[in-house]
Enzyme design. Structure first.
Site, PDB file in Angstrom:
ATOM      1  CB  CYS A 186      -1.882  -1.142  -1.890  1.00 19.17           C
ATOM      2  SG  CYS A 186      -1.973  -2.193  -0.417  1.00 19.17           S
TER       3      CYS A 186
ATOM      4  NE  ARG B 283      -3.456  -6.452   6.439  1.00 18.32           N
ATOM      5  CZ  ARG B 283      -3.094  -7.342   5.505  1.00 18.32           C
ATOM      6  NH1 ARG B 283      -3.899  -8.355   5.202  1.00 18.32           N
ATOM      7  NH2 ARG B 283      -1.950  -7.204   4.869  1.00 18.32           N
TER       8      ARG B 283
END
EC number: 1.2.1.12
Length: 333
Positions: A150, A232
């Site tokens: 992605c 993250r």
């Protein structure tokens, strides 16, 4: 219309199926998942915490999953070589378990009658294609391909436009990335990557990503010129790429905005978006673009050194590209 089987009914498997029904571009005929039975599939497809309820009908009938009146064969095989894709009429298989990402492992699907396999993840050895960037290099001698990651799908279209117009001397990418299923809800063991095992909802976690280096595989002129890392962060979906790069040709920030806007309205329409709005991550939830350039967020230090920002729905944008890649491949049969 190409007939498609989906292996692995996780985030990407379910959203590729949604994207297929939303777009009407490919025909989903079979789904394999050894861990999810038919009634659970109905539930998981219908309800989605991130993208909302499916706008359509979904039910179980005669041992099949029926979506919008269309019957889909269900398999529960652990070994991909045992899935009877041919019997179900599936020509292409989306390999979205995250487990069978090499040519050899993904190739097992061909034994059950599939003609081609699209791996919905980066692959160590399968050729990688990014729609709008290098998809035209696909030729139908290839049985197994990867739709890359992605993040590569977000970065590559932007890098292509910048490199084609101004030349990228070198660059570093950071993706501020939403939580994915590989992370832990609370601190837990995580093999060699100790930080990855820390609680996803509690932490900003520095992590590795091969996305920037992978751009060198899909844009060979950039090989060795880009690398990157990830943070993250505790959001459920939507990520953002920060590309900081040195330009060969001098460019004002307005020049950069202009060429990206032109690309977004021309050759990369639907893949690369462009916005001057004061957007935040939620504004891209369920967005189908691979990448949306945030004109207002980027900065230039001088005419040769810039930081460029581009958003992506890391689940849904990517899933739509998997569908688009299959449509393109089918056009070459």
């Amino acid at each position: 219309m190409v007939k498609v089987g989906v292996n692995g009914f996780g985030r990407i498997g379910r959203l590729v199926t949604r994207a297929a029904f939303n777009s009407g571009k490919v025909d989903i005929v079979a789904i394999n998942d050894p861990f999810i039975d038919l009634n659970y599939m109905v539930y998981m497809f219908q309800y989605d915490s991130t993208h909302g309820k499916f706008h359509g009908t979904v039910k179980a009938e005669n041992g099949k999953l029926v979506i919008n009146g269309k019957s889909i064969s269900i398999f529960q095989e652990r070994d991909p070589a045992n899935i009877k894709w041919g019997d179900a009429g599936a020509e292409y298989v989306v390999e979205s378990t995250g487990v069978f990402t090499t040519m050899e492992k993904a190739g097992a699907h061909l034994k059950g009658g599939a003609k081609r396999v699209i791996i919905s993840a980066p692959s160590a050895d399968a050729p990688m294609f990014v729609m709008g960037v290098n998809h035209e290099k696909y030729d139908n001698s290839l049985k197994i391909v990867s739709n890359a990651s992605c993040t590569t799908n977000c970065l590559a279209p932007l890098a292509k436009v910048i490199h084609d117009n101004f030349g990228i001397v070198e660059g570093l990418m950071t993706t501020v990335h939403a939580i994915t299923a590989t992370q832990k809800t609370v601190d837990g063991p995580s093999g060699k990557l100790w930080r990855d095992g820390r609680g996803a909802a509690q932490n900003i976690i520095p992590a590795s990503t091969g996305a920037a280096k992978a751009v060198g595989k899909v844009i060979p002129e950039l090989n060795g010129k880009l690398t990157g890392m990830a943070f993250r962060v505790p959001t459920p979906n939507v990520s953002v790429v920060d590309l900081t790069c040195r330009l060969e040709k001098a460019a004002k920030y307005d020049d950069i905005k202009k060429v990206v806007k032109q690309a977004s309205e021309g050759p990369l329409k639907g893949i690369l978006g462009y916005t001057e709005d004061q957007v935040v991550s939620c504004d891209f939830n369920s967005d189908t673009h691979s990448s949306t350039f945030d004109a207002g967020a980027g900065i230039a230090l001088n005419d040769h050194f810039v930081k460029l920002i581009s958003w992506y729905d890391n689940e849904f944008g990517y899933s739509n590209r998997v569908v688009d890649l299959m449509v393109y491949m089918a056009s070459k049969e």
